[in-house]
Design an enzyme around this catalytic site. Sequence first.
Site, PDB file in Angstrom:
ATOM      1  CG  HIS A   1       7.827  41.370  37.924  1.00 20.22           C
ATOM      2  ND1 HIS A   1       7.407  40.183  37.379  1.00 20.22           N
ATOM      3  CD2 HIS A   1       7.103  42.350  37.307  1.00 20.22           C
ATOM      4  CE1 HIS A   1       6.472  40.426  36.469  1.00 20.22           C
ATOM      5  NE2 HIS A   1       6.272  41.716  36.417  1.00 20.22           N
TER       6      HIS A   1
ATOM      7  CB  CYS B   1       3.012  40.733  37.157  1.00 20.06           C
ATOM      8  SG  CYS B   1       2.777  42.372  36.426  1.00 20.06           S
TER       9      CYS B   1
END
Length: 507
Positions: free
Chosen positions: A431, A347
């Site tokens: 994630h 991310c």
Amino acid sequence: MSNGAKRGGGLLVAGTTSDAGKSVVTAGICRWLSRQGVKVAPFKAQNMSLNSFVTREGAEIGRAQAMQAQAARVEPTALMNPVLLKPGSDRSSQVVLLGKPVGEMSARGYHGGRQEQLLGVVTDCLEELRGTYDAVICEGAGSPAEINLRRTDIVNMGIARAARFPVVVVGDIDRGGVFASFFGTTALLSPEDQSLIAGYLVNKFRGDVSLLEPGMEMLRGLTGRATYGVLPYRHGLGIDEEDGLRVSLRGAVRESVVAPPVGEDVLRVAVCAVPLMSNFTDVDALAAEPGVVVRFVDRPEELTDADLVVVPGTRGTVKALAWLRERGLADALAARAAAGRPVLGICGGFQVLGERIEDEVESRAGTVDGLGLLPVRVRFEREKTLARPVGSALGEAVEGYEIHHGVAEVLGGTPFLDGCRVGEVWGTHWHGSLESDGFRRAFLREVAAAAGRRFVPAADTSFGELRERQLDLLGDLIEEHADTAALLGLIEGGAPTGLPFLPPGAP
């Protein structure tokens, strides 16, 4: 309830302090009730956390509430955490309402104007849960005795008063002063709030419980309230912690306790503890592997013996980029990439590894050069991406979740999930991908080969099963060390009547 308690009951788990164990106790009660056949849901009206999760409906909630929903064996929804605050600095946070971001707000602005409106939202969510579930176990935030914030409170006594829920206060005896904390917490509250404080739970006790009994009897004499249990200290129960800001760098180790390495070598993972670190729980699946040692680091020399370096998510991508440069970690990462030593960016960590970042949303810094380790350009959009993608990588099925404002334009490299790979530098927005067992094992084999380690991933490690075992341990703590009959009585019937009022400062 199927065991005799009435539909729509509930309980608020408060704490004498932050980190007293509210999240763990709430999850433990949810798992214990679920074992009894009770249809139970967790609830936290307002959560401040950088560790979040995306529900199947595409809503962002705190990871702790997603974990508690798993403990309750129900699907997490936005109703379980209607207000999520994601800090962007010491003084401001992004406000996520019913799973969607609605803007940035200072602490003064938040507490000064929106609470009455938000109290209506959170009570509506709680009532909807109460209409669906037999019981709702609420988690408070911080301490209910934060008297400077009581007027605007919607997560502790504010929600308890609105729902007429009894309150059990958890205290961490490992910190010391637990009896004073229980008494002081109760005494600082108004008579109306005190009428809902049913009693106390001692958490993280080490030793002979009989030594505590005189203190608990004295506390009952002083407050008129019972202690509903003494929970022993257990290692490894801080699952899905709320706040990456509190990770202690020195000695912060997440090390496998499952078994020794399967191969001849261990695998060392260093996680760069960037500012505003978010979803650092991504590395829990690595730490669950036998023979994998995970450490959080903040100095370039700490990368020297690492076989894999992870640059995790962050709520401040540009700030994290500057921090990496200031600390000398940026040069260390570039040297690793040039030497073919593995680096994984997730991310925000993926974004900093790219060539360029255009940010008029999060930092408003404009165009900033990235580390240039991946052929990626990132542009921040006001609309946040919230998704639950599925796909494949390294020949294995992968699931994950996405929470980001930055949109990545991948200009080259080998495709990797939604990102790319160049040499031994990997980047993705996903994630949770390492929780997919087959993919995690394939990825670790690649890392071990590149690092020259004789490390072999265990063929039978299931992260999902390990998580279930941890949640069962939480249920065991409640079932074996709490007065479950009394807790069920509170959930069914509310706070005991006739509880005495303690004037502030009274003995």
